[in-house]
Design an enzyme around this catalytic site. Structure first.
Site, PDB file in Angstrom:
ATOM      1  N   GLU A  90      -2.870   5.987 -10.755  1.00 56.06           N
ATOM      2  CA  GLU A  90      -2.730   5.555 -12.157  1.00 56.06           C
ATOM      3  C   GLU A  90      -4.010   4.882 -12.641  1.00 56.06           C
ATOM      4  O   GLU A  90      -4.385   5.010 -13.812  1.00 56.06           O
ATOM      5  CB  GLU A  90      -1.509   4.626 -12.299  1.00 56.06           C
ATOM      6  CG  GLU A  90      -0.205   5.429 -12.196  1.00 56.06           C
ATOM      7  CD  GLU A  90       0.973   4.658 -11.607  1.00 56.06           C
ATOM      8  OE1 GLU A  90       0.937   3.420 -11.568  1.00 56.06           O
ATOM      9  OE2 GLU A  90       1.940   5.323 -11.184  1.00 56.06           O
ATOM     10  N   LYS A 100       3.879  -2.467 -10.219  1.00 55.24           N
ATOM     11  CA  LYS A 100       3.195  -1.929 -11.409  1.00 55.24           C
ATOM     12  C   LYS A 100       3.383  -2.887 -12.586  1.00 55.24           C
ATOM     13  O   LYS A 100       3.472  -4.105 -12.380  1.00 55.24           O
ATOM     14  CB  LYS A 100       3.687  -0.505 -11.704  1.00 55.24           C
ATOM     15  CG  LYS A 100       3.586   0.379 -10.461  1.00 55.24           C
ATOM     16  CD  LYS A 100       3.777   1.842 -10.720  1.00 55.24           C
ATOM     17  CE  LYS A 100       3.655   2.608  -9.406  1.00 55.24           C
ATOM     18  NZ  LYS A 100       3.811   4.041  -9.551  1.00 55.24           N
ATOM     19  N   GLY A 136       6.432   8.799  -8.767  1.00 56.17           N
ATOM     20  CA  GLY A 136       7.326   8.579  -9.903  1.00 56.17           C
ATOM     21  C   GLY A 136       8.008   9.841 -10.402  1.00 56.17           C
ATOM     22  O   GLY A 136       8.606   9.858 -11.469  1.00 56.17           O
ATOM     23  N   HIS A 170      -5.470   3.432  -6.854  1.00 53.64           N
ATOM     24  CA  HIS A 170      -4.183   4.059  -7.184  1.00 53.64           C
ATOM     25  C   HIS A 170      -4.419   5.166  -8.211  1.00 53.64           C
ATOM     26  O   HIS A 170      -5.269   5.033  -9.094  1.00 53.64           O
ATOM     27  CB  HIS A 170      -3.213   3.005  -7.743  1.00 53.64           C
ATOM     28  CG  HIS A 170      -1.817   3.522  -7.820  1.00 53.64           C
ATOM     29  ND1 HIS A 170      -1.402   4.340  -8.837  1.00 53.64           N
ATOM     30  CD2 HIS A 170      -0.754   3.365  -6.984  1.00 53.64           C
ATOM     31  CE1 HIS A 170      -0.129   4.664  -8.622  1.00 53.64           C
ATOM     32  NE2 HIS A 170       0.285   4.073  -7.503  1.00 53.64           N
ATOM     33  N   SER A 230       7.647   8.555  -4.383  1.00 56.27           N
ATOM     34  CA  SER A 230       9.096   8.728  -4.413  1.00 56.27           C
ATOM     35  C   SER A 230       9.775   8.449  -3.072  1.00 56.27           C
ATOM     36  O   SER A 230      10.708   9.153  -2.685  1.00 56.27           O
ATOM     37  CB  SER A 230       9.457  10.121  -4.931  1.00 56.27           C
ATOM     38  OG  SER A 230       8.963  10.292  -6.251  1.00 56.27           O
ATOM     39  N   GLU A 274      -1.057   9.206  -1.173  1.00 54.72           N
ATOM     40  CA  GLU A 274      -0.088   9.323  -2.266  1.00 54.72           C
ATOM     41  C   GLU A 274      -0.371  10.596  -3.057  1.00 54.72           C
ATOM     42  O   GLU A 274      -1.198  10.578  -3.978  1.00 54.72           O
ATOM     43  CB  GLU A 274      -0.213   8.113  -3.205  1.00 54.72           C
ATOM     44  CG  GLU A 274       0.066   6.794  -2.545  1.00 54.72           C
ATOM     45  CD  GLU A 274       0.635   5.788  -3.534  1.00 54.72           C
ATOM     46  OE1 GLU A 274       1.685   5.222  -3.250  1.00 54.72           O
ATOM     47  OE2 GLU A 274       0.046   5.604  -4.612  1.00 54.72           O
ATOM     48  N   ASN A 304       4.877  -1.853  -4.828  1.00 55.30           N
ATOM     49  CA  ASN A 304       3.952  -1.909  -5.964  1.00 55.30           C
ATOM     50  C   ASN A 304       4.795  -1.988  -7.242  1.00 55.30           C
ATOM     51  O   ASN A 304       5.381  -0.998  -7.664  1.00 55.30           O
ATOM     52  CB  ASN A 304       3.087  -0.639  -5.949  1.00 55.30           C
ATOM     53  CG  ASN A 304       2.172  -0.546  -7.148  1.00 55.30           C
ATOM     54  OD1 ASN A 304       2.034  -1.485  -7.925  1.00 55.30           O
ATOM     55  ND2 ASN A 304       1.535   0.616  -7.306  1.00 55.30           N
TER      56      ASN A 304
HETATM   57  P1  PGA Z   1       6.938   5.762  -6.668  1.00 60.15           P
HETATM   58  O1  PGA Z   1       5.456   5.153  -6.773  1.00 60.15           O
HETATM   59  O2  PGA Z   1       7.532   5.242  -5.392  1.00 60.15           O
HETATM   60  O3  PGA Z   1       7.654   5.269  -7.891  1.00 60.15           O
HETATM   61  O4  PGA Z   1       6.776   7.245  -6.635  1.00 60.15           O
HETATM   62  C1  PGA Z   1       4.621   5.079  -5.660  1.00 60.15           C
HETATM   63  C2  PGA Z   1       3.308   4.472  -6.037  1.00 60.15           C
HETATM   64  O5  PGA Z   1       2.844   4.666  -7.161  1.00 60.15           O
HETATM   65  O6  PGA Z   1       2.679   3.778  -5.218  1.00 60.15           O
END
Ligand code: PGA
Length: 252
Positions: free
Chosen positions: A100, A11, A176, A98, A215, A170, A9
């Site tokens: 976010e 983003k 992140g 997601h 992560s 997640e 992803n």
């Molecule tokens: P990350 O993001 O691997 O940077 O923690 C995962 C995600 O948002 O799908």
């Protein structure tokens, strides 16, 4: 046998040129490897989808995903992108729900349910994200929260439709942040999700791929992916670096 999937992803990162170089490096890295049976998915920002189609190659198991879609079929929704448009760009998958999108765009599971509907109508497989916040985990509400998310996101779908869904667990506190759920914590939740799905799907819940996200790095991917109910990963930060992403794919 359920699919093993590693999805990147991206983003809101990279420019057109940087995106093209990255997908090319990933593609070449996969071509060199003749043993992988992992479906590799890249989810670039919308404007890159058109050119990225040139790298789609079922033989190297490289597939395209969008990061979002609108919940309506079409119409006066300035700035929005429909599932039908994504289908016309050969998107096999689309991420929905997601954290976010939930946090910054106010999306809830009722809305996500509509998006899943639009995607399935257009034969796109939703990668449905769910997961609890830190506060919810600390107050031991994580199972309750994830069960409620799944219940409302998948409400009203037929068994045959749900078999096209990929789930990504997640935990919000791991996205992140550099903090990863332990393989035991992740496995426990994945088994719980599969058990919830089996209430609708019966034994066919075994066919649903459940990815872990939060992560994931080359250092922790192997242990996570070796868990019984973890069928791959949804990768954010580490998917922006071809070597790291390839190394995560090869962790299987
Ligand atoms: P990350 O993001 O691997 O940077 O923690 C995962 C995600 O948002 O799908």
């Amino acid at each position: 046998m359920r699919d093993k999937i590693v999805a990147g992803n991206w983003k809101m990162n990279l420019t057109r040129q940087a995106g093209l170089s990255l997908v090319d490096e990933i593609y070449r890295g996969l071509n060199l490897d003749d043993t992988t049976d992992v479906k590799v998915v890249v989810a670039p920002p919308f404007p890159f989808l058109f050119e990225m189609r040139d790298w789609i190659n079922p033989e190297t198991l490289l597939f395209l995903s969008a990061q979002n879609c609108h919940q309506e079929k079409n119409g006066a929704f300035t700035g929005a992108v429909s599932a039908e448009m994504l289908a016309s760009y050969d998107c096999t998958y689309c991420i929905v729900g997601h954290s976010e999108r939930r946090e910054y765009f106010g999306e809830d599971d009722k809305l996500i349910n509509q998006k899943i509907q639009r995607l399935l109508e257009n034969s796109i497989k939703p990668i449905y994200c769910c997961g609890e916040s830190l506060e919810e985990r600390e107050s031991e509400k994580h199972f309750e929260v994830v069960a409620a998310q799944i219940q409302s996101a998948f409400q009203g779908f037929k068994k045959q439709e749900l078999l096209n869904v990929v789930v990504a667990y997640e935990p919000v506190w791991a996205i992140g942040t550099g903090k990863t759920a332990t393989p035991e914590q992740a496995q426990e939740m994945h088994a719980f999700i599969r058990q919830k799905l089996s209430q609708v799907l019966g034994d066919e819940a075994e066919e649903i791929s459940i990815l872990y996200g939060g992560s994931v790095k080359p250092e922790n991917a192997k242990e996570l992916f070796s868990q019984k109910d973890i069928d791959g990963g949804l990768i954010g930060g580490a998917s922006l670096n071809a070597n790291q992403f390839l190394s995560i794919i090869h962790s299987f």
